[in-house]
Scaffold this motif. Sequence first.
Motif, mmCIF file in Angstrom:
data_model
loop_
_atom_site.group_PDB
_atom_site.id
_atom_site.type_symbol
_atom_site.label_atom_id
_atom_site.label_comp_id
_atom_site.label_asym_id
_atom_site.label_seq_id
_atom_site.Cartn_x
_atom_site.Cartn_y
_atom_site.Cartn_z
ATOM 1 N N UNK A 75 -7.235 -4.945 3.041
ATOM 2 C CA UNK A 75 -6.123 -5.881 3.223
ATOM 3 C C UNK A 75 -4.882 -5.075 3.582
ATOM 4 N N UNK A 76 -4.280 -5.408 4.736
ATOM 5 C CA UNK A 76 -3.088 -4.710 5.198
ATOM 6 C C UNK A 76 -1.919 -5.673 5.111
ATOM 7 N N UNK A 80 -2.643 10.291 -9.901
ATOM 8 C CA UNK A 80 -3.197 10.763 -11.162
ATOM 9 C C UNK A 80 -4.507 10.055 -11.495
ATOM 10 N N UNK A 81 -4.822 8.919 -10.842
ATOM 11 C CA UNK A 81 -6.025 8.157 -11.146
ATOM 12 C C UNK A 81 -7.237 8.629 -10.360
ATOM 13 N N UNK A 82 -7.105 9.662 -9.532
ATOM 14 C CA UNK A 82 -8.231 10.132 -8.741
ATOM 15 C C UNK A 82 -9.240 10.841 -9.628
ATOM 16 N N UNK A 124 -4.530 1.144 -3.690
ATOM 17 C CA UNK A 124 -3.378 0.717 -2.896
ATOM 18 C C UNK A 124 -2.686 1.956 -2.349
ATOM 19 N N UNK A 125 -2.341 1.910 -1.056
ATOM 20 C CA UNK A 125 -1.674 3.036 -0.401
ATOM 21 C C UNK A 125 -0.475 2.527 0.378
ATOM 22 N N UNK A 126 0.612 3.264 0.295
ATOM 23 C CA UNK A 126 1.759 2.972 1.146
ATOM 24 C C UNK A 126 1.537 3.679 2.473
ATOM 25 N N UNK A 177 1.864 -1.760 2.969
ATOM 26 C CA UNK A 177 0.873 -1.387 1.965
ATOM 27 C C UNK A 177 -0.526 -1.758 2.445
ATOM 28 N N UNK A 178 -1.488 -0.899 2.144
ATOM 29 C CA UNK A 178 -2.888 -1.158 2.450
ATOM 30 C C UNK A 178 -3.664 -1.166 1.135
#
Length: 61
Positions: A47-48, A2-4, A19-21, A54-55
Amino acid sequence: MADLQIVPAGKTVEAQYVEMKVPLYSYGCEKKVKKALAHLKGIYSVHVDYELQKVTVWGDM
């Protein structure tokens, strides 16, 4: 998701954290993801976290 935001080409974009899973199956996957994201234009840091799957990316997106 929703933050895009879609920003018109004429406006400036500030750097932000995203942050992405991501499913990481080995430490080799971790290196490949970091390498692929680090070479993109506008990315300042990647950062991974293998343990949390999570990335975290900081840059102009």
